[in-house]
Design an enzyme around this catalytic site. Structure first.
Site, PDB file in Angstrom:
ATOM      1  N   ASP A 138       0.835  -1.196   0.000  1.00  0.00           N
ATOM      2  CA  ASP A 138       0.000   0.000   0.000  1.00  0.00           C
ATOM      3  C   ASP A 138       0.879   1.259   0.000  1.00  0.00           C
ATOM      4  OD1 ASP A 138      -2.819   0.951   0.384  1.00  0.00           O
ATOM      5  OD2 ASP A 138      -1.951   1.872   2.174  1.00  0.00           O
ATOM      6  N   GLU A 176       1.678  -0.633  -5.077  1.00  0.00           N
ATOM      7  CA  GLU A 176       0.660   0.379  -5.357  1.00  0.00           C
ATOM      8  C   GLU A 176       1.429   1.691  -5.373  1.00  0.00           C
ATOM      9  OE1 GLU A 176      -3.177   2.849  -3.868  1.00  0.00           O
ATOM     10  OE2 GLU A 176      -1.537   2.392  -2.556  1.00  0.00           O
TER      11      GLU A 176
HETATM   12  C1  GLC Z   1      -4.366   2.873  -0.742  1.00  0.00           C
HETATM   13  C2  GLC Z   1      -5.606   2.034  -0.613  1.00  0.00           C
HETATM   14  C3  GLC Z   1      -6.742   2.909  -0.200  1.00  0.00           C
HETATM   15  C4  GLC Z   1      -6.390   3.553   1.127  1.00  0.00           C
HETATM   16  C5  GLC Z   1      -5.059   4.275   1.062  1.00  0.00           C
HETATM   17  C6  GLC Z   1      -4.542   4.611   2.423  1.00  0.00           C
HETATM   18  O1  GLC Z   1      -4.441   3.786  -1.761  1.00  0.00           O
HETATM   19  O2  GLC Z   1      -5.858   1.364  -1.818  1.00  0.00           O
HETATM   20  O3  GLC Z   1      -7.942   2.198  -0.099  1.00  0.00           O
HETATM   21  O4  GLC Z   1      -7.405   4.456   1.495  1.00  0.00           O
HETATM   22  O5  GLC Z   1      -4.067   3.499   0.463  1.00  0.00           O
HETATM   23  O6  GLC Z   1      -4.071   3.474   3.073  1.00  0.00           O
END
Ligand code: GLC
Length: 527
Positions: free
Chosen positions: A201, A260
């Site tokens: 994340d 991500e």
């Molecule tokens: C990422 C997740 C999202 C979350 C954010 C903060 O982007 O996909 O759902 O709100 O991180 O952790």
């Protein structure tokens, strides 16, 4: 222990399970690990290779579990550690791999570390700073939270702490070796339990620019933004990913890391998947592309070129728990669904790995009319409209009344539309023309066809507004022109996203339709 490298991840189809909304086993209206476990045969039959499960750790749920209070335990609403171990074991027996979601940029404000920091102990694990202004009454800099408002909150003794997301998600200080050591232990904990990898994340957020300089303008970050910012995509994050890669590689079985990550340019994004870093990064540029032949072709070419620079596989994704479902994004209603079905065949024919977000295989649309008082997403009210709850509505499994077999009770944490009775797994499984049947057929063909998955593609010239390419003796065409088109080629149909016709010169493709066929010519030419 096997020593043969399969490089399974280079063309894996990975199914995203949003745990709260997949399947509820205990009847409290919230999805859970036993629920997922009971539905693993569904995923195996669908034909995916792996599942990525969104965070199921102990959490006060200020951000649906992306606010973790204990990284080594399961939230009671989702089950127990034993359930997690059982789920991983069952998945492996069915030939499915399991990717966990790790949240290293921030913890929950209820995490014991943050509680101690509030009391003044080991504050250096987070980013506390004195404020500006005569009495420190102004935030330390001008950074904004991705969810809106200042990225700083003041605590009782007057200092401020940084949170790039909700105020319940304080950012960790990755310059502190204790933070690094703790996360290595957390990764080991789950690797020892058998997970096949991690979705990381906010993988571009852990390291902040030296001195935390002002950005100088507003508004700043969007969750899926592309700007250059002192809190995202700093060079220092790569050292962390390298060390995690070494850790992953020290385990047998090709465990993977998926970023991500958001970066301002394709080349900077590719840096996350260099050979000694992570295995994959989400392709958000593909996800945010419009239903437009030229735009898609450009992003496909750029994605392939960038991945090639570093020898990584491309990935493709149409939806996830943070964006409006693509049936709705592509126009909604019958048009949106027709396009979404065509988009699925396009995505699954492209080289590399693909991500499927739970419910897209049913053709679910975004739920746009959830009652205001039920909305939970911390992003709502941040200028992003009603937030992300509309893509997180529990899945419809069976029956003719909500909650459509989601769990054994009447409850579901968000209500499903009545109209989903035609979109349940049971209804669609019985219909060979359904979106579920299309995904099953596509995944079966993809697995069996030697030209699909990893590799490259060869564009061929099609009518205006179409995308046509071959991969060996396999061909794919998508008609985005808005008019029926005559492809001028023929062959043996493998799969189509809607009804197609033929005239004397070959296939006639209706608007918003995709076709897979066998050309009979292994050299790659469509005719
Ligand atoms: C990422 C997740 C999202 C979350 C954010 C903060 O982007 O996909 O759902 O709100 O991180 O952790």
């Amino acid at each position: 222990m096997t020593t043969t490298l399969t490089r399974w991840w280079r063309d894996a189809v990975i199914y995203q399970v949003y745990v709260r909304s997949f399947a509820d086993a205990n009847g409290d209206g919230v999805g859970d690990l036993p629920g997922i476990r009971s539905r693993l045969p569904y995923l195996a039959e669908l034909g995916v290779d792996a599942l990525w499960i969104t965070p199921f750790y102990t959490s006060p749920m200020a951000d649906g579990g992306y606010d973790v209070a204990d990284y080594r335990d399961v939230d009671p609403s989702f089950g127990t550690l034993q359930d997690a171990a059982g789920l991983i074991g069952d998945a492996h027996r069915l030939g499915l791999r399991v990717i966990a979601d790790v949240v290293p940029n921030h913890t929950s404000d209820r995490h014991p570390w943050f509680q101690k920091a509030l009391g003044g102990t080991d504050r250096d694990r987070y980013l506390f700073r004195p404020g500006r202004g005569a009495d420190g009454e102004l935030p330390p800099n001008d950074w904004e939270s991705v969810f809106g408002g200042p990225a700083w909150t003041r605590v009782e003794d007057g200092e401020w702490y940084l949170h790039l997301f909700a105020k319940e998600q304080p950012d960790l200080n990755w310059d502190n070796p204790a933070v690094r050591a703790e996360f290595e232990e957390i990764l080991r904990f789950w690797l020892d339990l058998g997970v096949d990898g991690f979705r990381i994340d906010v993988a571009h957020g852990m390291v902040k620019a030296e001195g935390l300089p002002d950005v100088g303008y507003t508004p700043q970050a969007k969750l899926l933004g592309r700007a250059e910012l002192p809190y995202f995509d700093q060079d220092g994050v790569h050292e962390i990913h390298r060390s995690w890669r070494r850790l992953l590689d020290s385990y047998p079985g090709e465990r993977i890391g998926v970023a991500e990550a958001w970066a301002p340019t394709e080349a900077r994004l590719a840096a996350y998947v260099r050979p000694d870093e992570l295995h994959q990064a989400f392709n958000f540029h593909y996800l945010t592309s419009a239903w437009d032949a030229e735009e898609l072709r450009t992003v496909i070419d750029e994605s392939l070129e960038t991945a090639d620079l570093v020898g990584a596989p491309t990935t493709w994704v149409l939806s996830n728990h943070d964006v409006q479902r693509h049936v709705t994004r592509y126009g909604g209603g019958e048009t949106g669904l027709r396009r979404a079905r065509a988009a699925a065949l396009l995505m699954l024919a492209l080289p590399g790995s693909a991500y499927v977000y739970q419910g897209e295989e049913l053709g679910l649309p975004e739920v746009l009319d959830l009652p205001e008082e039920l909305l939970q997403d911390p992003q709502r009210g941040s200028g992003e409209g009603r937030g992300r709850d509309g893509c997180r509505v529990p899945l419809p499994w069976s029956g003719s009344e909500p909650p459509f077999g989601f769990g054994p009770s009447e409850l579901s944490w968000l209500p499903q539309p009545e109209g989903w009775r035609d979109l349940t797994v049971a209804a669609e499984a019985a219909d060979p023309a359904s979106t579920l049947s299309l995904y099953r057929d596509a995944l079966r063909i993809r697995r069996a066809h030697p030209a699909l998955g990893d590799g490259d593609l060869h564009w061929t010239t099609g009518p205006d507004g179409t995308l046509v390419f071959t991969r060996g003796d396999f061909a794919c065409a998508v008609n985005l022109s808005g008019e029926p088109v005559n492809l001028g080629v023929d062959g043996e149909v493998l799969l189509a996203s809607g009804p197609i016709q033929r005239d004397g010169s070959g296939f006639v493709l209706p608007p918003d339709t995709a076709l897979w066929w066998q050309t009979g010519n292994p050299s790659g030419e469509a005719q």
